[in-house]
Design a protein around this motif. Structure first.
Motif, PDB file in Angstrom:
ATOM      1  N   UNK A  17       0.852  -1.199   0.000  1.00 36.64           N
ATOM      2  CA  UNK A  17       0.000   0.000   0.000  1.00 36.64           C
ATOM      3  C   UNK A  17       0.886   1.246   0.000  1.00 36.64           C
ATOM      4  N   UNK A  18       1.865   1.287   0.872  1.00 39.01           N
ATOM      5  CA  UNK A  18       2.759   2.448   0.970  1.00 39.01           C
ATOM      6  C   UNK A  18       3.423   2.763  -0.364  1.00 39.01           C
ATOM      7  N   UNK A  19       3.774   1.747  -1.118  1.00 40.62           N
ATOM      8  CA  UNK A  19       4.452   1.945  -2.399  1.00 40.62           C
ATOM      9  C   UNK A  19       3.552   2.615  -3.436  1.00 40.62           C
ATOM     10  N   UNK A  20       2.256   2.516  -3.266  1.00 37.24           N
ATOM     11  CA  UNK A  20       1.307   3.087  -4.231  1.00 37.24           C
ATOM     12  C   UNK A  20       0.968   4.544  -3.954  1.00 37.24           C
ATOM     13  N   UNK A  21       1.331   5.047  -2.763  1.00 39.53           N
ATOM     14  CA  UNK A  21       0.933   6.391  -2.353  1.00 39.53           C
ATOM     15  C   UNK A  21       1.836   7.464  -2.941  1.00 39.53           C
ATOM     16  N   UNK A  22       1.223   8.514  -3.450  1.00 39.04           N
ATOM     17  CA  UNK A  22       1.949   9.698  -3.921  1.00 39.04           C
ATOM     18  C   UNK A  22       1.627  10.824  -2.947  1.00 39.04           C
ATOM     19  N   UNK A  23       2.572  11.095  -2.075  1.00 39.57           N
ATOM     20  CA  UNK A  23       2.377  12.040  -0.981  1.00 39.57           C
ATOM     21  C   UNK A  23       2.809  13.443  -1.375  1.00 39.57           C
ATOM     22  N   UNK A  24       2.322  14.440  -0.616  1.00 42.89           N
ATOM     23  CA  UNK A  24       2.813  15.803  -0.767  1.00 42.89           C
ATOM     24  C   UNK A  24       4.252  15.843  -0.264  1.00 42.89           C
ATOM     25  N   UNK A  25       4.922  16.965  -0.452  1.00 44.65           N
ATOM     26  CA  UNK A  25       6.310  17.095   0.011  1.00 44.65           C
ATOM     27  C   UNK A  25       6.451  16.876   1.514  1.00 44.65           C
ATOM     28  N   UNK A  26       5.376  17.131   2.269  1.00 49.14           N
ATOM     29  CA  UNK A  26       5.435  16.911   3.713  1.00 49.14           C
ATOM     30  C   UNK A  26       4.896  15.544   4.134  1.00 49.14           C
ATOM     31  N   UNK A  27       4.738  14.625   3.163  1.00 45.05           N
ATOM     32  CA  UNK A  27       4.397  13.240   3.469  1.00 45.05           C
ATOM     33  C   UNK A  27       2.920  12.965   3.678  1.00 45.05           C
ATOM     34  N   UNK A  28       2.058  13.867   3.228  1.00 42.43           N
ATOM     35  CA  UNK A  28       0.631  13.731   3.487  1.00 42.43           C
ATOM     36  C   UNK A  28      -0.166  13.423   2.221  1.00 42.43           C
ATOM     37  N   UNK A  29      -1.362  12.879   2.453  1.00 39.08           N
ATOM     38  CA  UNK A  29      -2.352  12.638   1.402  1.00 39.08           C
ATOM     39  C   UNK A  29      -3.667  13.259   1.848  1.00 39.08           C
ATOM     40  N   UNK A  30      -4.392  13.925   0.927  1.00 41.93           N
ATOM     41  CA  UNK A  30      -5.736  14.369   1.287  1.00 41.93           C
ATOM     42  C   UNK A  30      -6.656  13.160   1.408  1.00 41.93           C
TER      43      UNK A  30
END
Length: 123
Positions: A17-30
């Motif tokens: 799951x973690x590998x699929x996430x595209x986070x903001x520069x501060x590591x967050x997802x909306x």
């Protein structure tokens, strides 16, 4: 409680799951919270890997508060709990849709949703 968002890969979030996430520069997802049975959009919160892991494993929405710089479980102080029904990742991997059963108000103002009070006019 942590004072900064977790570094990707530093939590118990499943690596696939973690590998699929595209986070903001501060590591967050909306994370859009939606009432599961009516489709009503309730609120937008932010999750990092740890908040998502907690949400998936506890059945309660956990968010990262950017203003307080700490995790918060929706309803722990207000009693307005979000029980998780499902969590979906969008096609780009950069937004979560969390379908919930909302108890009480979702907005910190006491409104049912965060989108009730300020509807913008259309041209």
């Amino acid at each position: 409680m942590s004072t900064t968002p977790a570094v990707p890969g530093s939590t118990a979030l499943a690596p696939e799951i973690a590998a699929r996430l595209k986070r903001t520069d501060d590591g967050l997802l909306p994370a859009v919270a939606q009432q599961y049975d009516t489709g009503e959009v309730l609120m937008l919160g932010w999750m990092d890997d740890e908040a998502l892991h907690r949400t998936l494993t506890t059945g309660r929405c956990t968010y990262w508060s950017r203003s307080r710089r700490e995790y918060w479980v929706k309803g722990d102080t207000s009693g307005h709990v979000q029980r998780v029904v499902s969590v979906a990742l969008d096609c780009d991997g950069d937004t979560l849709l969390v379908k919930v059963d909302q108890s009480g108000a979702a907005c910190h103002t006491g409104d049912r949703t965060c989108f009730d009070a300020d509807v913008l006019p259309l041209a």
